[in-house]
Write an enzyme that holds these catalytic residues in place. Structure first.
Site, PDB file in Angstrom:
ATOM      1  N   GLY A   1       0.796  -1.213   0.000  1.00  0.00           N
ATOM      2  CA  GLY A   1       0.000   0.000   0.000  1.00  0.00           C
ATOM      3  C   GLY A   1       0.830   1.264   0.000  1.00  0.00           C
ATOM      4  N   SER A   2       0.334   2.282   0.682  1.00  0.00           N
ATOM      5  CA  SER A   2       0.893   3.630   0.589  1.00  0.00           C
ATOM      6  C   SER A   2       2.271   3.785   1.207  1.00  0.00           C
ATOM      7  CB  SER A   2      -0.065   4.624   1.241  1.00  0.00           C
ATOM      8  OG  SER A   2      -1.314   4.618   0.582  1.00  0.00           O
ATOM      9  N   THR A   3       2.807   2.753   1.835  1.00  0.00           N
ATOM     10  CA  THR A   3       4.162   2.866   2.375  1.00  0.00           C
ATOM     11  C   THR A   3       5.192   3.108   1.274  1.00  0.00           C
ATOM     12  OG1 THR A   3       4.438   0.452   2.297  1.00  0.00           O
ATOM     13  CG2 THR A   3       3.662   1.410   4.369  1.00  0.00           C
TER      14      THR A   3
END
Length: 673
Positions: free
Chosen positions: A364-366
């Site tokens: 995801g957004s990591t």
């Protein structure tokens, strides 16, 4: 008469000369024999004794393992092992007799009996059924085949399944017999390790009737913190068949035990002990001089076992308190690492630590800090770029949006508030696609954009080998260049998959200003110390290893770091509520990847989330980096608990700083040598 006198005088002279020569030769021979017997007799007798004696090598204990603070975590415990020294002139029926007797005295592992190779069963059948074995060969076979090995192979092929089935009642004997005959001649072969007192006593009483059998001291590995660090210590056992030739070439014996997984395997050469020797005077006397071996070298790990235990407890509590949140089995992984050295401080998992290097997930957004940096480096955005965050509708691609329409965002607010749309615009710009204007994608350009993303991600460790000091690791799954739409999902972490260890190396690289360090579990190799409470002298110090410097301008790395600071400290940061009251200043990035997964025990595909978090602290001088992944959680609307990864990260960082504050620094580097 004068002639006769002369002739008679010549004959005695020649005989005298001959006798004199013989006398000299015999005298020399006698003197030589006397010299050998009197002067050199002791020396030759000693050589003869050495020639007729036997030397047997016995195993020495493996090296120990300590944590970074000198705490003993892997020890050896004394056990007794049953051995058999196979001699070449012992008849087959005698070995069978001994194996039969031993089967009455010891308990054989059931798994070992079940897994006896068919070839060993056939060998045993031929030895125990000589008459029937002879009938397997015809006279024609013997006349046409001269090679004994070929004849033996032919016998093996002709043994039927029915004949082998007759051996079912003798499996214990076969298991013992195969161990007795699998080693070298005149070298002890381990039959069973860890004899019970009753077994050792029974065998000792019968040693006179069990030629070649002995009971020797041995060592078992004792993992003192097995519950807190179960898989990465590794295990020891018999040499794997597929690696046998390799180990034999290194001087190992067939009966040796070696590291078979993880740290035990990776550091086998260091941990292996130096064997001792038992020297017997002759074949009829099994007792002789014993030369003790020496323990292998010790390992000092980078892992902090106190922190490891704390993190284990945190994971268990947070996951267990989220009952009903997981689509399938509960999973959660945490890796803590020193950014500047690559030293692994803790690797934890809810039920299986191994997943931190072997399982990969969409994170995801990591990944967004890396996307922002590559966007700045390639020039498709700059510090002034603004994108209006609203739902993107692209042909042949599902609608793309952030958690809500965020309005105008720049690189800082895109990280702080986690804008998918901003990242998608970076991908579209790289691929030469002008949203709202372009009607089609240029195949060459979007394929090049895929390559650009993976080129930069790889430099941070995403999708690449981390170099961790273990025998194997996964590198995740590269989804390929399937479609232009998937390129956009790649930009915000919902396409390729990465391991928790890769994620930890990635955030450590950001914290370390773009220098990617090789992660490692071992700090030092030290000489064995007689006192286990003290560490021996350092034999090898593992210095920090820079794998690469990312090909990104330092200014852009600093800009991404500022965006990560906003995530945990900004007024609208997605992790502000978890970190706004810490005694330390952290930077981080939350991540939520939407996934579809088949539910165990059914054919139903369920939508859920992978929750993730990366971070480091202190922000101005990072000393610890963290990566957390909690995969396959139901969406909030379906009963899932939000923020599990964030809560685990906050509590784990708290534990790290609490331990640093509450105890003195007693790392092995400061230990007296």
């Amino acid at each position: 008469m004068a002639k006769n006198k002369v002739g008679k005088n010549r004959i005695p002279f020649r005989l005298n000369l001959l006798f004199f020569a013989v006398f000299i030769l015999f005298s020399a021979l006698i003197l030589r024999l006397g010299f050998i017997q009197i002067v050199q007799g002791d020396e030759f007798e000693s050589e003869l004794e050495q020639t007729s004696s036997e030397t047997a090598r016995i195993d020495a204990p493996r090296g120990l393992m300590y944590d970074r603070n000198g705490e003993l975590i892997v020890d050896n415990e004394l056990v007794l092992s049953l051995t058999y020294t196979n001699e070449q002139d012992v008849p087959d029926d005698e070995r069978i007799r001994i194996a039969t007797e031993l089967s009455k005295l010891i308990e054989v592992d059931s798994e070992e009996m079940e897994n006896i190779p068919e070839r060993d069963k056939k060998d045993y059948w031929l030895v125990t059924h000589p008459e029937e074995a002879a009938e397997l060969l015809t006279q024609e076979d013997r006349n046409t085949i001269e090679d004994d090995d070929e004849l033996y192979d032919l016998q093996l092929k002709r043994i039927t399944d029915e004949q082998l089935d007759e051996l079912n009642e003798e499996r214990e004997i076969i298991a013992i017999w195969r161990e007795m005959t699998s080693g070298y001649y005149d070298s002890p072969q381990r039959i069973k390790k860890g004899l019970s007192r009753e077994e050792a006593h029974s065998i000792s009483e019968r040693l006179d009737n069990l030629s070649g059998v002995d009971i020797l001291r041995d060592a078992n590995r004792k993992y003192l913190y097995e519950d807190a660090f179960p898989r990465f210590f590794g295990r020891t056992g018999a040499i794997p068949r597929e690696n046998l030739e390799e180990y034999l070439a290194k001087g190992y014996d067939r009966s040796d035990e070696v590291g078979t997984s993880f740290l035990e395997e990776y550091y086998e050469e260091a941990l292996r002990g130096n064997k001792g020797e038992i020297l017997s005077a002759n074949k009829s006397n099994n007792s002789g001089k014993e030369s003790n071996g020496s323990r292998g070298n010790d390992l000092v790990l980078s892992v902090d076992m106190a922190l490891q235990q704390e993190v284990e407890t945190i994971i268990d509590e947070e996951v267990d308190s989220s009952t009903g949140s997981f689509i399938n089995d509960k999973e959660a992984y945490v890796v803590l690492m020193e950014p500047q050295t690559g030293e692994i401080l803790s690797v934890s998992g809810y039920s299986d630590h191994l997943g931190s290097i072997s399982s990969s997930f969409e994170m995801g957004s990591t990944v967004k800090p890396a996307t922002v940096m590559l966007g700045l480096q390639t020039g498709v955005i700059n510090q002034h770029s603004v994108v209006v965050d609203r739902t993107l509708n692209i042909p042949y691609t599902p609608p793309i949006s952030s958690v809500s329409n965020l309005g105008p965002v720049n690189y800082l607010t895109a990280l702080e508030r986690s804008s998918n749309v901003f990242m998608a615009h970076i991908a579209m710009e790289l691929a030469g696609y002008n949203y709202g204007v372009s009607q089609t994608w240029n195949t060459t350009e979007y394929n090049e954009a895929y390559d650009t993303f993976r080129y930069y991600y790889d430099q941070f460790g995403l999708g690449a080998e981390t170099g961790v000091d273990l025998p194997f690791e996964s590198t995740g799954i590269n989804g390929g260049n399937a479609s232009p739409g998937n390129l956009l999902y790649l930009s915000f972490g919902q396409f390729d998959t990465y391991t928790p260890m890769q994620l930890a190396q990635y955030v450590s690289t950001i914290a370390n200003d773009g220098y990617r360090m090789k992660p490692h579990f071992v700090k030092q190799i030290r000489e064995a110390s007689a006192d286990k409470t003290k560490l021996g002298a350092v034999r090898q110090q593992f210095e920090p290893t820079i794998m690469n410097k990312v090909d990104i301008n330092n200014e852009y790395i600093n800009m991404a770091q500022e965006g990560m600071w906003r995530v945990t400290n900004g007024s609208r940061g997605t992790a502000r509520s978890y970190f706004n009251d810490t005694e330390y200043v952290a930077a981080g990035k939350t991540g939520t990847a939407e996934i579809r997964i088949r539910q165990d025990g059914s054919n139903r595909v369920v939508e859920g989330n992978n929750q993730a978090f990366i971070g480091y602290a202190p922000y101005d001088d990072p000393e610890v980096a963290i990566a957390v992944i909690v995969p396959y959680v139901y969406k909030d609307s379906a009963g899932g608990t939000s923020g599990i990864a964030n809560a685990i990260a906050r509590r784990s960082l708290d534990a790290y700083f609490d331990l640093r504050k509450d105890r003195p620094d007693i790392e092995p580097d400061d230990t007296d040598e």
